[in-house]
Motif scaffolding. Structure first.
Motif, PDB file in Angstrom:
ATOM      1  N   PRO A   4      -0.290  14.186   1.949  1.00 55.96           N
ATOM      2  CA  PRO A   4       0.762  13.450   1.228  1.00 55.96           C
ATOM      3  C   PRO A   4       1.380  12.353   2.091  1.00 55.96           C
ATOM      4  N   LEU A   5       1.526  12.597   3.386  1.00 54.49           N
ATOM      5  CA  LEU A   5       2.085  11.592   4.283  1.00 54.49           C
ATOM      6  C   LEU A   5       1.144  10.409   4.420  1.00 54.49           C
ATOM      7  N   VAL A   6      -0.156  10.671   4.528  1.00 52.26           N
ATOM      8  CA  VAL A   6      -1.144   9.600   4.645  1.00 52.26           C
ATOM      9  C   VAL A   6      -1.178   8.770   3.369  1.00 52.26           C
ATOM     10  N   LEU A   7      -1.163   9.439   2.210  1.00 52.95           N
ATOM     11  CA  LEU A   7      -1.192   8.708   0.950  1.00 52.95           C
ATOM     12  C   LEU A   7       0.069   7.893   0.737  1.00 52.95           C
ATOM     13  N   THR A   8       1.222   8.433   1.144  1.00 49.87           N
ATOM     14  CA  THR A   8       2.465   7.674   1.031  1.00 49.87           C
ATOM     15  C   THR A   8       2.423   6.432   1.917  1.00 49.87           C
ATOM     16  N   GLY A   9       1.906   6.583   3.131  1.00 56.12           N
ATOM     17  CA  GLY A   9       1.776   5.433   4.026  1.00 56.12           C
ATOM     18  C   GLY A   9       0.834   4.391   3.463  1.00 56.12           C
ATOM     19  N   LEU A  10      -0.254   4.842   2.853  1.00 58.95           N
ATOM     20  CA  LEU A  10      -1.205   3.921   2.240  1.00 58.95           C
ATOM     21  C   LEU A  10      -0.559   3.176   1.077  1.00 58.95           C
ATOM     22  N   GLN A  11       0.245   3.880   0.284  1.00 57.60           N
ATOM     23  CA  GLN A  11       0.937   3.230  -0.828  1.00 57.60           C
ATOM     24  C   GLN A  11       1.921   2.187  -0.309  1.00 57.60           C
ATOM     25  N   LEU A  12       2.624   2.520   0.778  1.00 60.44           N
ATOM     26  CA  LEU A  12       3.588   1.566   1.335  1.00 60.44           C
ATOM     27  C   LEU A  12       2.896   0.321   1.873  1.00 60.44           C
ATOM     28  N   LEU A  14      -0.016  -0.923   0.544  1.00 60.88           N
ATOM     29  CA  LEU A  14      -0.651  -1.652  -0.543  1.00 60.88           C
ATOM     30  C   LEU A  14       0.332  -2.253  -1.536  1.00 60.88           C
ATOM     31  N   VAL A  15       1.524  -1.689  -1.696  1.00 59.06           N
ATOM     32  CA  VAL A  15       2.483  -2.208  -2.688  1.00 59.06           C
ATOM     33  C   VAL A  15       2.879  -3.652  -2.391  1.00 59.06           C
ATOM     34  N   PRO A  16       3.221  -4.043  -1.160  1.00 53.76           N
ATOM     35  CA  PRO A  16       3.548  -5.458  -0.932  1.00 53.76           C
ATOM     36  C   PRO A  16       2.364  -6.391  -1.183  1.00 53.76           C
ATOM     37  N   LEU A  17       1.144  -5.937  -0.883  1.00 52.29           N
ATOM     38  CA  LEU A  17      -0.023  -6.776  -1.136  1.00 52.29           C
ATOM     39  C   LEU A  17      -0.223  -6.999  -2.632  1.00 52.29           C
ATOM     40  N   ILE A  18      -0.046  -5.958  -3.420  1.00 49.38           N
ATOM     41  CA  ILE A  18      -0.210  -6.087  -4.867  1.00 49.38           C
ATOM     42  C   ILE A  18       0.898  -6.970  -5.446  1.00 49.38           C
ATOM     43  N   ALA A  19       2.126  -6.789  -4.954  1.00 46.98           N
ATOM     44  CA  ALA A  19       3.241  -7.601  -5.452  1.00 46.98           C
ATOM     45  C   ALA A  19       3.041  -9.078  -5.131  1.00 46.98           C
ATOM     46  N   SER A  20       2.557  -9.380  -3.936  1.00 46.64           N
ATOM     47  CA  SER A  20       2.337 -10.792  -3.594  1.00 46.64           C
ATOM     48  C   SER A  20       1.183 -11.372  -4.400  1.00 46.64           C
ATOM     49  N   ALA A  21       0.173 -10.567  -4.698  1.00 45.90           N
ATOM     50  CA  ALA A  21      -0.939 -11.058  -5.517  1.00 45.90           C
ATOM     51  C   ALA A  21      -0.473 -11.350  -6.942  1.00 45.90           C
ATOM     52  N   GLU A  22       0.413 -10.516  -7.477  1.00 43.56           N
ATOM     53  CA  GLU A  22       0.953 -10.746  -8.818  1.00 43.56           C
ATOM     54  C   GLU A  22       1.825 -12.000  -8.836  1.00 43.56           C
ATOM     55  N   ALA A  23       2.574 -12.240  -7.779  1.00 41.68           N
ATOM     56  CA  ALA A  23       3.464 -13.406  -7.738  1.00 41.68           C
ATOM     57  C   ALA A  23       2.672 -14.706  -7.622  1.00 41.68           C
ATOM     58  N   GLU A  24       1.527 -14.661  -6.945  1.00 38.75           N
ATOM     59  CA  GLU A  24       0.734 -15.873  -6.731  1.00 38.75           C
ATOM     60  C   GLU A  24      -0.257 -16.139  -7.857  1.00 38.75           C
ATOM     61  N   ARG A  25      -0.330 -15.286  -8.854  1.00 34.87           N
ATOM     62  CA  ARG A  25      -1.284 -15.464  -9.949  1.00 34.87           C
ATOM     63  C   ARG A  25      -0.906 -16.717 -10.744  1.00 34.87           C
ATOM     64  N   LEU A  48     -11.442  -7.468   3.941  1.00 36.96           N
ATOM     65  CA  LEU A  48     -12.532  -6.666   4.492  1.00 36.96           C
ATOM     66  C   LEU A  48     -12.123  -6.026   5.812  1.00 36.96           C
ATOM     67  N   VAL A  49     -11.454  -6.765   6.663  1.00 38.13           N
ATOM     68  CA  VAL A  49     -10.988  -6.219   7.939  1.00 38.13           C
ATOM     69  C   VAL A  49      -9.983  -5.098   7.693  1.00 38.13           C
ATOM     70  N   LEU A  50      -9.082  -5.277   6.728  1.00 37.37           N
ATOM     71  CA  LEU A  50      -8.102  -4.240   6.400  1.00 37.37           C
ATOM     72  C   LEU A  50      -8.792  -2.965   5.921  1.00 37.37           C
ATOM     73  N   ILE A  51      -9.794  -3.093   5.070  1.00 35.53           N
ATOM     74  CA  ILE A  51     -10.528  -1.929   4.575  1.00 35.53           C
ATOM     75  C   ILE A  51     -11.260  -1.231   5.720  1.00 35.53           C
ATOM     76  N   LEU A  52     -11.885  -1.995   6.611  1.00 41.38           N
ATOM     77  CA  LEU A  52     -12.582  -1.393   7.753  1.00 41.38           C
ATOM     78  C   LEU A  52     -11.616  -0.664   8.684  1.00 41.38           C
ATOM     79  N   VAL A  53     -10.449  -1.237   8.911  1.00 40.89           N
ATOM     80  CA  VAL A  53      -9.438  -0.575   9.748  1.00 40.89           C
ATOM     81  C   VAL A  53      -8.991   0.732   9.096  1.00 40.89           C
ATOM     82  N   LEU A  54      -8.788   0.725   7.778  1.00 42.34           N
ATOM     83  CA  LEU A  54      -8.399   1.951   7.074  1.00 42.34           C
ATOM     84  C   LEU A  54      -9.491   3.017   7.163  1.00 42.34           C
TER      85      LEU A  54
END
Length: 141
Positions: A4-12, A14-25, A48-54
């Motif tokens: 649960p801690l890992v998933l919460t960190g992952l959500q934290l 990804l949420v800013p990335l998704i929000a910025s993508a929605e704002a720039e659409r 791609l670098v972010l996914i590889l690091v994860l």
């Protein structure tokens, strides 16, 4: 493990990335930039670098914390284990009322120490606790 801690960190993350993508659409359905432009390629490479690091971080976490204690329904149970080297481990087993400390290496398992019965250890610790309480009571008087 702390999934649960890992998933919460992952959500934290990804949420800013998704929000910025929605704002720039862009408002129009047409492409805002060339699909082969430098910015798009840089953004794709960054993703791609972010996914590889994860992937590497999750692999490290699983290697570090992935060894969960095994449960047993029979007479033999693994109580604890510790890594002594890259391929050596010390494992504490319970067989009936006897505890065994064994060394496990590739191709070899060796008994290191046989510990007292679990019941006699609890009786000894109970007597010690009683003696400690009486000594502490005597010192307080």
């Amino acid at each position: 493990m702390r999934w649960p801690l890992v998933l919460t960190g992952l959500q934290l993350l990804l949420v800013p990335l998704i929000a910025s993508a929605e704002a720039e659409r862009p408002a129009s359905p047409a492409l805002a930039a060339s699909p082969l432009g430098g910015g798009v390629l840089l953004e794709t490479a960054g993703g791609l670098v972010l996914i590889l690091v994860l992937i590497f971080a999750l692999g490290w976490l699983l290697r570090r914390f992935g060894r969960l204690p095994m449960s047993s329904k029979g007479e033999i149970a693994i109580l604890s284990g510790v890594s002594l080297g890259p391929r050596e481990r010390a494992v504490l087993l319970r067989v009936g009322n006897t505890r065994l400390l064994v060394g496990v290496a590739p191709g070899r398992v060796q008994t290191l120490h046989v510990l007292d019965d679990v019941d006699t250890q609890h009786e000894t610790s109970g007597r010690f606790a009683g003696q400690l309480d009486s000594v502490m009571a005597d010192q307080e008087k």
